[in-house]
Each structure stands twice: as structure tokens, then as C-alpha cells.
Scaffold this motif. Sequence first.
Motif, PDB file in Angstrom:
ATOM      1  N   GLN A  14       4.990  17.634  -4.342  1.00 31.60           N
ATOM      2  CA  GLN A  14       6.339  18.097  -4.657  1.00 31.60           C
ATOM      3  C   GLN A  14       6.931  17.525  -5.938  1.00 31.60           C
ATOM      4  OE1 GLN A  14       7.533  20.491  -2.793  1.00 31.60           O
ATOM      5  NE2 GLN A  14       5.896  20.347  -1.269  1.00 31.60           N
ATOM      6  N   VAL A  15       6.338  16.459  -6.473  1.00 34.98           N
ATOM      7  CA  VAL A  15       6.990  15.767  -7.574  1.00 34.98           C
ATOM      8  C   VAL A  15       7.103  16.638  -8.825  1.00 34.98           C
ATOM      9  CG1 VAL A  15       4.868  14.704  -8.493  1.00 34.98           C
ATOM     10  CG2 VAL A  15       7.093  13.563  -8.803  1.00 34.98           C
ATOM     11  N   ALA A  16       6.132  17.514  -9.105  1.00 34.50           N
ATOM     12  CA  ALA A  16       6.193  18.351 -10.307  1.00 34.50           C
ATOM     13  C   ALA A  16       7.336  19.351 -10.214  1.00 34.50           C
ATOM     14  CB  ALA A  16       4.865  19.077 -10.512  1.00 34.50           C
ATOM     15  N   ALA A  17       7.506  19.965  -9.027  1.00 32.33           N
ATOM     16  CA  ALA A  17       8.593  20.933  -8.840  1.00 32.33           C
ATOM     17  C   ALA A  17       9.947  20.263  -8.988  1.00 32.33           C
ATOM     18  CB  ALA A  17       8.471  21.590  -7.467  1.00 32.33           C
ATOM     19  N   VAL A  18      10.059  19.082  -8.434  1.00 34.56           N
ATOM     20  CA  VAL A  18      11.311  18.343  -8.563  1.00 34.56           C
ATOM     21  C   VAL A  18      11.560  17.966 -10.019  1.00 34.56           C
ATOM     22  CG1 VAL A  18      12.488  16.185  -7.966  1.00 34.56           C
ATOM     23  CG2 VAL A  18      11.278  17.474  -6.199  1.00 34.56           C
ATOM     24  N   GLY A  19      10.498  17.522 -10.695  1.00 35.90           N
ATOM     25  CA  GLY A  19      10.642  17.123 -12.097  1.00 35.90           C
ATOM     26  C   GLY A  19      11.114  18.254 -12.984  1.00 35.90           C
TER      27      GLY A  19
ATOM     28  N   LEU B 172       2.033   9.786   2.632  1.00 34.67           N
ATOM     29  CA  LEU B 172       2.946   9.543   1.518  1.00 34.67           C
ATOM     30  C   LEU B 172       2.399  10.135   0.223  1.00 34.67           C
ATOM     31  CD1 LEU B 172       3.967   5.834   2.229  1.00 34.67           C
ATOM     32  CD2 LEU B 172       5.353   7.875   2.590  1.00 34.67           C
ATOM     33  N   LEU B 173       1.115   9.920  -0.024  1.00 34.53           N
ATOM     34  CA  LEU B 173       0.497  10.452  -1.242  1.00 34.53           C
ATOM     35  C   LEU B 173       0.585  11.974  -1.278  1.00 34.53           C
ATOM     36  CD1 LEU B 173      -2.763   9.143  -2.835  1.00 34.53           C
ATOM     37  CD2 LEU B 173      -2.333  11.585  -2.719  1.00 34.53           C
ATOM     38  N   ALA B 174       0.313  12.624  -0.138  1.00 38.60           N
ATOM     39  CA  ALA B 174       0.336  14.092  -0.089  1.00 38.60           C
ATOM     40  C   ALA B 174       1.744  14.640  -0.298  1.00 38.60           C
ATOM     41  CB  ALA B 174      -0.230  14.568   1.252  1.00 38.60           C
ATOM     42  N   VAL B 175       2.728  14.030   0.342  1.00 39.04           N
ATOM     43  CA  VAL B 175       4.108  14.506   0.218  1.00 39.04           C
ATOM     44  C   VAL B 175       4.592  14.377  -1.221  1.00 39.04           C
ATOM     45  CG1 VAL B 175       6.501  14.048   0.876  1.00 39.04           C
ATOM     46  CG2 VAL B 175       4.717  14.060   2.622  1.00 39.04           C
ATOM     47  N   ILE B 176       4.410  13.201  -1.796  1.00 46.24           N
ATOM     48  CA  ILE B 176       4.890  12.978  -3.168  1.00 46.24           C
ATOM     49  C   ILE B 176       4.096  13.815  -4.158  1.00 46.24           C
ATOM     50  CG2 ILE B 176       5.259  11.271  -4.975  1.00 46.24           C
ATOM     51  CD1 ILE B 176       7.060  10.942  -2.531  1.00 46.24           C
ATOM     52  N   GLY B 177       2.780  13.798  -4.039  1.00 40.92           N
ATOM     53  CA  GLY B 177       1.941  14.522  -4.999  1.00 40.92           C
ATOM     54  C   GLY B 177       2.162  16.017  -4.981  1.00 40.92           C
TER      55      GLY B 177
ATOM     56  N   LEU C 176       0.824  -1.205   0.000  1.00 43.91           N
ATOM     57  CA  LEU C 176       0.000   0.000   0.000  1.00 43.91           C
ATOM     58  C   LEU C 176       0.864   1.263   0.000  1.00 43.91           C
ATOM     59  CD1 LEU C 176      -2.784  -1.085   2.531  1.00 43.91           C
ATOM     60  CD2 LEU C 176      -3.067  -0.676   0.074  1.00 43.91           C
ATOM     61  N   TYR C 177       1.982   1.230   0.720  1.00 40.79           N
ATOM     62  CA  TYR C 177       2.853   2.401   0.757  1.00 40.79           C
ATOM     63  C   TYR C 177       3.518   2.635  -0.595  1.00 40.79           C
ATOM     64  CZ  TYR C 177       2.313   1.806   5.802  1.00 40.79           C
ATOM     65  OH  TYR C 177       1.801   1.670   7.061  1.00 40.79           O
ATOM     66  N   LEU C 178       3.950   1.569  -1.239  1.00 44.27           N
ATOM     67  CA  LEU C 178       4.525   1.713  -2.575  1.00 44.27           C
ATOM     68  C   LEU C 178       3.485   2.241  -3.560  1.00 44.27           C
ATOM     69  CD1 LEU C 178       6.642  -1.566  -2.760  1.00 44.27           C
ATOM     70  CD2 LEU C 178       7.506   0.776  -2.630  1.00 44.27           C
ATOM     71  N   ALA C 179       2.245   1.750  -3.438  1.00 45.66           N
ATOM     72  CA  ALA C 179       1.171   2.228  -4.312  1.00 45.66           C
ATOM     73  C   ALA C 179       0.889   3.708  -4.061  1.00 45.66           C
ATOM     74  CB  ALA C 179      -0.098   1.407  -4.076  1.00 45.66           C
ATOM     75  N   ALA C 180       0.963   4.138  -2.790  1.00 52.92           N
ATOM     76  CA  ALA C 180       0.727   5.544  -2.464  1.00 52.92           C
ATOM     77  C   ALA C 180       1.798   6.430  -3.079  1.00 52.92           C
ATOM     78  CB  ALA C 180       0.697   5.729  -0.947  1.00 52.92           C
ATOM     79  N   ILE C 181       3.045   5.980  -3.031  1.00 53.69           N
ATOM     80  CA  ILE C 181       4.137   6.745  -3.641  1.00 53.69           C
ATOM     81  C   ILE C 181       3.916   6.870  -5.144  1.00 53.69           C
ATOM     82  CG2 ILE C 181       6.611   6.687  -4.160  1.00 53.69           C
ATOM     83  CD1 ILE C 181       7.003   5.350  -1.400  1.00 53.69           C
TER      84      ILE C 181
ATOM     85  N   GLY D 202       0.849   9.120  -5.836  1.00 52.09           N
ATOM     86  CA  GLY D 202       1.192  10.523  -5.581  1.00 52.09           C
ATOM     87  C   GLY D 202       2.000  11.111  -6.717  1.00 52.09           C
ATOM     88  N   ALA D 203       2.938  10.340  -7.247  1.00 53.93           N
ATOM     89  CA  ALA D 203       3.752  10.818  -8.369  1.00 53.93           C
ATOM     90  C   ALA D 203       2.890  11.069  -9.601  1.00 53.93           C
ATOM     91  CB  ALA D 203       4.849   9.802  -8.678  1.00 53.93           C
ATOM     92  N   VAL D 204       1.991  10.132  -9.887  1.00 51.53           N
ATOM     93  CA  VAL D 204       1.107  10.299 -11.051  1.00 51.53           C
ATOM     94  C   VAL D 204       0.203  11.506 -10.867  1.00 51.53           C
ATOM     95  CG1 VAL D 204      -0.814   9.265 -12.321  1.00 51.53           C
ATOM     96  CG2 VAL D 204       1.154   7.854 -11.674  1.00 51.53           C
ATOM     97  N   LEU D 205      -0.383  11.640  -9.681  1.00 48.67           N
ATOM     98  CA  LEU D 205      -1.284  12.764  -9.411  1.00 48.67           C
ATOM     99  C   LEU D 205      -0.563  14.096  -9.520  1.00 48.67           C
ATOM    100  CD1 LEU D 205      -4.093  13.719  -8.494  1.00 48.67           C
ATOM    101  CD2 LEU D 205      -3.325  13.441  -6.124  1.00 48.67           C
ATOM    102  N   GLY D 206       0.651  14.155  -8.962  1.00 46.11           N
ATOM    103  CA  GLY D 206       1.406  15.402  -9.005  1.00 46.11           C
ATOM    104  C   GLY D 206       1.801  15.816 -10.406  1.00 46.11           C
ATOM    105  N   LEU D 207       2.059  14.824 -11.266  1.00 50.17           N
ATOM    106  CA  LEU D 207       2.479  15.131 -12.630  1.00 50.17           C
ATOM    107  C   LEU D 207       1.288  15.406 -13.548  1.00 50.17           C
ATOM    108  CD1 LEU D 207       5.310  12.463 -13.020  1.00 50.17           C
ATOM    109  CD2 LEU D 207       5.582  14.937 -12.737  1.00 50.17           C
ATOM    110  N   VAL D 208       0.190  14.666 -13.357  1.00 54.58           N
ATOM    111  CA  VAL D 208      -0.986  14.821 -14.222  1.00 54.58           C
ATOM    112  C   VAL D 208      -1.814  16.028 -13.815  1.00 54.58           C
ATOM    113  CG1 VAL D 208      -3.166  13.737 -14.907  1.00 54.58           C
ATOM    114  CG2 VAL D 208      -1.084  12.371 -14.770  1.00 54.58           C
TER     115      VAL D 208
END
Length: 323
Positions: free
Chosen positions: A219-224, A212-217, A15-20, A23-29
Amino acid sequence: MPRLVNWWDAHQVSLYLAAIALGAVLGLVAPGAAPVLEHAIEPLLMLLLFATFLAVPLIEIGRALRDLRFLGTLLVVDFALVPFVAWGLSRFVANDDGLLLGVLLVLLTPCIDYVIVFTGLAGGARAKLLAAAPLLMLVQILLLPLHLWVFAGRDVVGVIDVAPFLRAFLLLIVVPLAAAAAVQALARRHPVGRATETVMAGAMVPLMVLTLLAVIGSQVAAVGSEMGTLARLLPLYAGFVVLAVAIGYVASRITQLDVPSTRALMFSAATRNSLVVLPLALALPASLALAPLAVVTQTLVELVAMVVMVRLVPALTPSGRER
């Protein structure tokens, strides 16, 4: 409900891996969702820590504070040994002030929040880390300016604002811990308190997933957008985890800690206070704009590393080993 809670517990790493990943997909899309997710991080962390503190009887915290061997080893590892690793790795980005400051900010500050959760998942002494959390927070507030002055130069100290540290100490330690103590006291004489304990115990896995979802989602676009520059940090952060885990393991053998304490020490050495120092990095001048992204990049690497460590650390420290 108990069946669902048991399912969460049995599949929590997946579940934690799925959340990461989600979150990455949500942040980018949907990058527009980033501000909402960012504002959700702090309350989610407060709830997660409240649930974590509530799951540990206060009598265990009192017992943990009397374990001076563990506390002494923890302080030496986090504030005497790990800083040398941070300094050595920071030399690889010493030509960029933003990256340098971001790397030092995050690697010099041991975690005081979700490290307790991951330590518990790995069978570590989470009560001891819980008891040590206020001490770790206070010591890093005092030592961070000194470490930055030594490793990055005296000019750096003048641009650091300590207020976010104090705010994090209040919101992430004092408030959840006081609330947990109040509920535990209520549970001894009222069913509402016992019901709250039961609900929060069952909510720990979903709360971690949402955090995990909130943290990744968020920040991932800014990092990208700066990945070309930030990519050079990935091997540094991965190397830090490996070295810090090794230091924690060796230090525990030297001081003859028991297995749960060894696991707690390994997690504390490797896990950094990225969510607390991020406001510090965001408050820096525009000329150091890469610093907060360097902090977030460490968070992304660390979260994946923590999920791996939940399985790896118990394998490295089997419960039946002799000392």
C-alpha cells in the motif's frame, strides 16, 4: 530451533520495525510487487490468528466470556466513547467526502485480528480479547451504518456493502478459531497435534513480520502518490491513538479492571479494523477514491504506534500497581 525461536522473541520489536521499513522500501522500489503482497495479506492474517488462537487454551476463552465487567467496559469504550473521538477528529476533513468516509470507516471499527497479538506482547489479557472478538465484529457490523448515518449523513449508508465484513468474520475469526480448537483437541491424544502447537507457537513472530511487510509493501506506493492530501490525516490518526489509549486507561480505573485487562482495553481502544474495512473502502464509487487511501494511511500510523505501545503500555500499567 528453540534457540532461534528464543532469539525471535527477544528481538521481536526490532524485527517488526525492520519489517515496516523493508515493506516501505519494497513497495516504493518495486511497485509491481504490490498486487502479490496485497493478495498475501489475508492468508497471512489467517495463519497469524490461527497461531494466536492456538496459543490460548479454549478453557481460558470460556473463562474470559464470563468476565462481564471487562466485556461491558470494552463495549462502552469501543462503541460509545471512542466514536465521539472519531467524530471530533473527522470534522477536520469534513470538507472532503472521500477523506471523511475513510476516516470514519476505520476509526469507528475496533480491531479483531492483530490487536490480540500485540496485546499478548504487552502482557495484556489476550484471551479476553480473543473471546470478545466475535462480539466486537458483530456489534460493529450492526452499528457502523448507524454511526455513519449520524456522523456523515444518510446518503453515505447507501454506498456501503456489508459483505466484506461478513467474509472477514468467517475467514479471520470462524475458520482460524475452529482450526485451533480442532488442533487443541487432537493434541490431547496425538503427537501430531502437539507438534503443530509447538511449530505454530514458534512461527508467531515470523508471521507477524511477514504480515507487516505485506501490508506496508502493498500500500505504501498508493499512499505516497497522494501524500500531499493524505498528510493532513497523520496528526489526526496519531492524536486518535493518544486519546483512545487515555480513554481505555481511565475507563479501566473507573471499572477497577486488573492490569492485564487494562492493557487489553487500551490496545482495543486504540487499534482499528483497517484490514477488514479496506475492502469496504475499495468498493466505494470512484468519486470517493481517497477513502481506501485514508484507511491505509491509518494502518501505517497504527502499525508504528502498536510497536511503540508494546513498550509504552506496560510502563503505564506496571504489574505491581495498587488498585
